[in-house]
Design an enzyme around this catalytic site. Structure first.
Site, short mmCIF file in Angstrom:
data_model
loop_
_atom_site.label_atom_id
_atom_site.label_comp_id
_atom_site.label_asym_id
_atom_site.label_seq_id
_atom_site.Cartn_x
_atom_site.Cartn_y
_atom_site.Cartn_z
N VAL A 160 0.77 -1.34 0.01
CA VAL A 160 0.04 -0.17 -0.05
C VAL A 160 0.81 1.24 0.08
O VAL A 160 1.89 1.29 0.73
CB VAL A 160 -0.89 0.09 1.11
CG1 VAL A 160 -1.77 1.28 1.34
CG2 VAL A 160 -1.82 -1.20 1.01
N CYS A 161 0.62 2.27 -0.89
CA CYS A 161 1.25 3.46 -0.98
C CYS A 161 0.38 4.54 -0.35
O CYS A 161 -0.66 4.91 -1.25
CB CYS A 161 1.67 3.66 -2.33
SG CYS A 161 2.57 5.29 -2.87
N ILE A 162 0.66 5.00 0.74
CA ILE A 162 -0.40 6.15 1.35
C ILE A 162 0.57 6.79 2.20
O ILE A 162 1.42 6.38 2.80
CB ILE A 162 -1.44 5.33 2.35
CG1 ILE A 162 -2.51 6.19 2.77
CG2 ILE A 162 -0.70 4.38 3.29
CD1 ILE A 162 -3.54 5.68 3.49
N ALA A 196 4.68 7.32 -3.55
CA ALA A 196 4.00 7.52 -4.67
C ALA A 196 4.01 8.96 -5.02
O ALA A 196 4.24 9.89 -4.01
CB ALA A 196 2.47 7.18 -4.44
#
Length: 249
Positions: free
Chosen positions: A92-94, A249
């Site tokens: 996950v890219c957060i 990201a």
């Protein structure tokens, strides 16, 4: 890494783990990959009713560094996920999972990134919010971002994105059967029937607000033939196959 820092991180994680078992976040289950290792957690996420992910059971691994909470954990889905902010390897890219450095090129404010006051609870709330509202402006998966925006702008008339999610949700149900998990299908089943503190009740309400104030989504059920090529063992037993750290990201 000093033994003292590792011991401190272990104690903090044990405290968080115990609290989350007593006062869980709606839509999630947690456990340890190995009972002797507090630094690797297995996570099960239930797709909220009345969303594209309804009926789904999505498995993930959280890995914590030995200087937690000064460094963020990683959160990697081992269930196949087609999403703007999830890399091909499931990571996950957060913002909340990015180290607290000043990086103007990322488009993120330092205040949006990880800091030691964050917790596993805030990560889980952020991840489930991300499922419903992808960030399409700095995608980890460009194809998913383009399809999602097309689906959203067409108000669901363009079915390509929806059909991919349908397939993946259906496939995830097979994992639920293997794990002996009953996936909640209604709002009343999804919502936790447990006594929470006022702070936790507010967090619980945040999740309800995320998913049940949007009239655009119908109640979808789903299905999939996709598998991460190198993640098959993980899908069987939450195995420990490192895919490396994600990039911002």
């Amino acid at each position: 890494m000093t033994t003292t820092m590792s011991a401190s991180s272990s104690k903090i994680l044990q405290t968080e783990f115990k609290k989350l078992q007593q006062q869980p976040v709606e839509g999630f289950t947690i456990g340890l990959v190995d009972d002797s290792d507090i630094f690797q957690w297995k996570v099960g996420l239930y797709g909220p009713p009345d969303t594209l992910y309804a009926g789904g059971y999505f498995r993930a691994i959280m890995k914590f560094s030995h200087d937690y909470p000064y460094s963020p954990p990683t959160f990697r889905f081992i269930t196949k996920m087609f999403h703007s902010n999830i890399y091909e390897n499931g990571e996950v890219c957060i913002s909340i999972l990015h180290s607290p450095v000043n990086d103007p090129q990322s488009g993120e404010l330092p205040s949006e990134r990880w800091n030691p006051t964050q917790s596993v609870r805030t990560i889980l709330l952020s991840v489930i919010s991300l499922l419903n509202e992808p960030n399409t402006y700095s995608p980890a998966n460009v194809d998913a971002s383009v399809m999602y925006r097309r689906w959203k702008e067409s108000k669901g008339r363009d079915k390509e994105y929806e059909e991919i999610i349908r397939k993946q949700v259906e496939d995830s149900r097979k994992d639920a059967e293997k794990d002996g998990v009953v996936v909640p299908l209604t709002v009343s089943e999804y919502c936790i029937k447990t006594r929470l503190s006022s702070k936790d009740s507010n967090a619980s309400q945040d999740i309800t607000d995320i998913f049940y104030d949007d009239d655009d989504d119908d109640d979808y059920g789903l299905n999939d033939e996709y598998d991460y090529d190198d993640e098959e063992d993980d899908n069987e037993d939450y195995g420990d196959d490192d895919s490396g750290a994600h990039e911002d990201a």
